[in-house]
Design an enzyme around this catalytic site. Structure first.
Site, PDB file in Angstrom:
ATOM      1  N   SER A 183       0.840  -1.205   0.000  1.00  0.00           N
ATOM      2  CA  SER A 183       0.000   0.000   0.000  1.00  0.00           C
ATOM      3  C   SER A 183       0.868   1.245   0.000  1.00  0.00           C
ATOM      4  CB  SER A 183      -0.922   0.007   1.224  1.00  0.00           C
ATOM      5  OG  SER A 183      -0.187   0.361   2.391  1.00  0.00           O
TER       6      SER A 183
ATOM      7  N   SER B 279       0.757   3.704   2.260  1.00  0.00           N
ATOM      8  CA  SER B 279       0.716   4.383   3.555  1.00  0.00           C
ATOM      9  C   SER B 279       2.074   4.911   4.006  1.00  0.00           C
ATOM     10  CB  SER B 279       0.161   3.444   4.628  1.00  0.00           C
ATOM     11  OG  SER B 279       1.077   2.423   4.939  1.00  0.00           O
TER      12      SER B 279
ATOM     13  N   LYS C  36       5.127   0.665   9.606  1.00  0.00           N
ATOM     14  CA  LYS C  36       4.912   2.075   9.923  1.00  0.00           C
ATOM     15  C   LYS C  36       6.190   2.634  10.546  1.00  0.00           C
ATOM     16  CE  LYS C  36       0.469   1.667   8.889  1.00  0.00           C
ATOM     17  NZ  LYS C  36      -0.086   2.231   7.640  1.00  0.00           N
TER      18      LYS C  36
ATOM     19  N   SER D 197      -3.155   6.892   5.857  1.00  0.00           N
ATOM     20  CA  SER D 197      -2.539   5.799   6.596  1.00  0.00           C
ATOM     21  C   SER D 197      -3.418   5.405   7.770  1.00  0.00           C
ATOM     22  CB  SER D 197      -1.155   6.223   7.123  1.00  0.00           C
ATOM     23  OG  SER D 197      -0.627   5.243   7.996  1.00  0.00           O
TER      24      SER D 197
END
Length: 274
Positions: free
Chosen positions: A89, A91, A146, A233
């Protein structure tokens, strides 16, 4: 249903290892005894495969145990040293693109048992600014990536796209307004340079109000994480904190970019993750 490669690899390691041990304890001594009783000429005339089949060693035992060596190497490297992941993705844009293949250091945050993720040997702890891979707290079979923003005990505030840690505003420098990026499913954004305790990296903000905001106190043994694509996100602002027990490792290197199956892989963006 998600595909849990770690569980499958662990099972393959245990099953092939059990067959290897079974052969080692039961059939290998019999083969050795038979070979020792043969004349030298007869022994040397046998191929390696023929020697393996002595003592009526079952073919399926030989087949399964033959995979143990390569599976053991993959299991050890992937479980305790370095593990590859692909970014699915956007994010973590602009730091990590959709289609990036990355390497994750598996021993930075402790040597852990595969699948169970129990810490065997403690090493270091995550630092603010680290890009980490962890088990998604709401579904541990899924891996997320993250950036660490809040450490245990930190007070985090995020309002109007301004990040504050323990009451101090995080340095954020405007760089440029960027057009949409169709290949990354990314709308027009503003590019900023952010400094998290000396970890300098880039983040995106879009041009609309962001509902993902609030004030948070990070509990002991947990971490507050955010994506670098701040307005696109799902992170600790949505589903909460990351327990220390869910950590898998620190992402440190991009080694390949391959966004679409019918495209050519690229090594143009290889490099360390900041």
């Amino acid at each position: 249903m998600s595909f849990d490669f770690e569980l499958i690899l662990t099972l393959a390691f245990l099953i092939t290892g059990a067959f290897w041990l079974y052969d080692r304890l039961v059939f290998a001594p019999k083969r050795k005894a038979l070979l020792a009783g043969m004349p030298e000429e007869a022994r040397s005339a046998l191929s390696k495969a023929e020697k393996e089949r002595l003592a009526n060693t079952p073919k399926f035992v030989l087949e399964v145990k033959s995979y143990f060596g390569i599976i053991a190497v993959i299991f050890i490297v992937r479980s305790f040293i370095v593990e590859p992941f692909q970014i699915p993705s956007g994010s973590m844009l602009p730091t990590l693109k959709i289609g990036d293949f990355i390497l994750v250091n598996k021993f930075d945050y402790g040597i852990r048992l595969p699948v169970l993720n129990t810490t065997l040997i403690k090493t270091t702890e995550p630092k603010r600014g680290d890009v980490i891979v962890f088990k998604y707290p709401r579904d541990p079979s899924i891996n997320y990536i993250k950036r660490v923003v809040g450490l245990p005990g930190d007070h985090i505030s995020y309002h109007n796209k301004i990040l504050k840690i323990n009451g101090k505003q995080v340095s954020k420098q405007f760089i440029a307004d960027l057009p949409p990026s169709p290949d990354q499913n990314q709308e027009a954004v503003s590019l900023f340079k952010e400094d998290l305790d000396g970890t300098v990296h880039y983040i995106y903000n879009n041009h609309y109000p962001n509902p993902l905001q609030g004030d948070y106190v990070v509990p002991k043994g947990h971490y507050f994480v955010m994506g670098d694509n701040r307005d696109n996100s799902a992170d600790s602002r949505v589903w909460g904190f990351v327990p220390e027990s869910d950590l898998k490792g620190r992402a440190f290197y991009v080694w390949l970019y391959w966004n679409k199956f019918f495209s050519l892989p690229s090594f143009e963006y290889n490099g360390l993750i900041k």
